[in-house]
Design an enzyme around this catalytic site. Structure first.
Site, short mmCIF file in Angstrom:
data_model
loop_
_atom_site.label_atom_id
_atom_site.label_comp_id
_atom_site.label_asym_id
_atom_site.label_seq_id
_atom_site.Cartn_x
_atom_site.Cartn_y
_atom_site.Cartn_z
N SER A 115 -61.07 -21.67 0.63
CA SER A 115 -61.21 -22.60 1.75
C SER A 115 -62.52 -22.35 2.50
O SER A 115 -63.60 -22.42 1.90
CB SER A 115 -59.99 -22.47 2.67
OG SER A 115 -59.92 -23.56 3.57
N GLU A 242 -62.09 -28.40 -4.99
CA GLU A 242 -60.71 -28.63 -4.54
C GLU A 242 -60.76 -29.03 -3.07
O GLU A 242 -61.79 -28.89 -2.41
CB GLU A 242 -59.86 -27.38 -4.76
CG GLU A 242 -60.37 -26.13 -4.08
CD GLU A 242 -59.57 -25.74 -2.84
OE1 GLU A 242 -58.47 -26.29 -2.64
OE2 GLU A 242 -60.06 -24.90 -2.06
N HIS A 312 -56.22 -24.37 -2.61
CA HIS A 312 -55.07 -24.61 -1.72
C HIS A 312 -53.82 -24.94 -2.52
O HIS A 312 -53.16 -25.96 -2.32
CB HIS A 312 -55.40 -25.73 -0.74
CG HIS A 312 -56.44 -25.34 0.28
ND1 HIS A 312 -57.79 -25.34 0.00
CD2 HIS A 312 -56.32 -24.94 1.57
CE1 HIS A 312 -58.46 -24.95 1.07
NE2 HIS A 312 -57.60 -24.69 2.03
#
Length: 343
Positions: A115, A242, A312
Site C-alpha cells: 500500500s 493493485e 490488498h
C-alpha cells in the site's frame, strides 16, 4: 539488484511504523502483540520494536523525522536482519528527506510492506536494493485465529530460502474484508470464498522482465515527483499493479491508467500482473478499463495476467522488486525466476 541476506530462525527483525501509527493505539495493541507473537512462534524470529513505532497515530503523523530515524537505526543495527512495516497509510513520502541514504545503500536488508509502503519500496529501488511488496504486521501476521498457510509459505519461500522462488499460484481462497479489529472479534475467523485463479485479459503468449510497480493510487500520487520511477525503470519490465481499500471508481481507475499510458509506461513494459481488486469490487469493470486504455496506447499485444494474490488481498504472496519474472497468458502462470535473498 542488490539482494538482502536470507532469514533463519533466531534472527532479529525490526518493527517500524513508517506510515500510519495505528499499531500504537490502545485499542489496537492486542493485534500488534498478536502479530509479534506470530513472528516469534511461527518463524522463530526475535522482534525489536523500534523506539517510535508504537507512539500512536498523532505522534507518528506529526514526526516524520522520527519515523525515518527508526528506519535509519534499523538499517544500521547489525543485529537486525529484516524490517517489517506495521501497516500502510497515506503520507510516508514525508519521511524520505530524512532517510540516511548511506545507511540504506550499505545495509541491504529484507524490507516488507504494501500500500503506502510503495513509496518506501521505490526509494530503495532507486538505490538498486530489492525489497518485498508483501505482508504487514497488523494485516497478515496478525490474521484472526491463525496466519494463512499460503502467506506463511510465501514468507518461507521468499525470505528463508536462496532457491529460485518459482511458480506463484493464486491463493486457493480469498478472505472477505470488513470485520473490524475490535478485541471482541479476535477469535472470529474472517469469511473466505473460493478464488477462481488467474485470468488472461489482454495480449497473448509469454512475457519476461524485472518486477516493478505497487499500489496504483500511491504511484499516481508520486507522479511528477523525484520519487516516481524513470521511464528506463519500466523498460522491459513486468509491471505489477493493485488497488487499495479505497476501491477506486472505474472512471478514476481509468484516469490513473491513462496518465501512465500518456507518460509512456506501457510502451516500455513487457507485461503486466494485476492484483485482485479489494473485496472483488469492480472486478469486471477494471478489466474493461484496462483493455480500453491499452488499446488507446496501441498495446493490444501486451500480455496482462489478472486476479493475482498480492497487495490488498489476504492471503497474499510476496512480489520482490527488480527480480526477473515471467507470465504466460496461455498456461495462466506467473513465475519468479530467481531468489529474493542470498546466503
Amino acid at each position: 539488484m542488490i539482494k538482502p541476506r536470507k532469514l533463519q530462525s533466531g534472527d532479529t527483525v525490526a518493527l517500524v511504523s513508517l506510515s500510519s501509527g495505528l499499531a500504537g493505539e490502545d485499542e489496537i495493541r492486542w493485534r500488534t502483540e498478536q502479530g509479534i507473537e506470530r513472528l516469534e512462534n511461527v518463524f522463530g524470529l526475535k522482534v525489536k520494536v523500534m523506539p517510535h513505532a508504537l507512539k500512536g497515530i498523532d505522534y507518528i503523523y506529526n514526526h516524520p523525522e522520527k519515523r525515518a530515524a527508526d528506519l535509519n537505526s534499523a538499517l544500521k543495527d547489525k543485529s537486525v536482519k529484516a524490517i517489517i512495516c506495521a501497516i500502510g497509510g497515506n503520507e510516508t513520502v514525508r519521511i524520505l528527506p530524512f532517510i540516511d541514504t548511506e545507511a540504506l545503500k550499505n545495509n541491504p536488508k529484507i524490507f516488507t510492506g504494501y500500500s503506502d509502503s510503495t513509496t518506501n519500496h521505490l526509494f530503495f529501488y532507486k538505490y538498486g536494493i530489492s525489497t518485498s511488496y508483501g505482508p504487514a504486521l497488523l494485516t497478515d501476521f496478525a490474521e484472526n485465529i491463525a496466519m494463512d498457510d499460503y502467506t506463511v509459505e510465501a514468507v518461507k519461500k521468499t525470505w528463508f530460502s536462496t532457491e529460485p522462488i518459482g511458480e506463484i499460484q493464486t491463493s486457493p481462497f480469498i478472505r472477505e474484508a470488513g470485520l473490524r479489529w475490535d478485541f471482541e472479534n479476535k477469535n472470529i475467523e474472517r469469511p473466505k470464498y473460493n478464488n477462481p485463479g488467474y485470468e488472461s485479459i489482454n495480449g497473448t503468449g509469454k512475457a519476461r522482465g524485472h518486477l516493478i510497480g505497487g499500489c496504483l493510487e500511491v504511484l499516481n500520487n508520486l507522479r511528477g515527483t523525484e520519487y516516481f520511477p524513470g521511464l528506463n525503470d519500466f523498460k522491459d519490465a513486468l509491471l505489477f499493479l493493485e488497488t487499495s481499500e479505497c476501491t477506486l471508481d472505474p472512471e478514476i481507475f481509468e484516469d490513473y491508467l491513462r496518465a501512465m499510458a500518456v507518460m509512456g509506461v506501457f510502451e516500455h513494459t513487457n507485461g503486466i500482473v494485476i492484483g485482485r481488486p479489494f473485496n472483488g469490487l469492480y472486478y469486471a469493470e477494471y478489466k474493461e478499463v484496462l483493455r480500453t486504455v491499452l488499446s488507446e496506447a496501441g498495446r493490444i499485444d501486451l500480455p496482462v495476467l489478472y486476479n493475482a494474490s498480492f497487495g490488498h488481498n489476504e492471503p497474499k504472496f510476496i512480489v520482490p522488486y527488480g527480480l526477473q519474472a515471467e507470465i504466460d497468458t496461455e498456461k495462466l502462470t506467473f513465475k519468479i525466476l530467481e531468489s529474493a535473498v542470498v546466503n
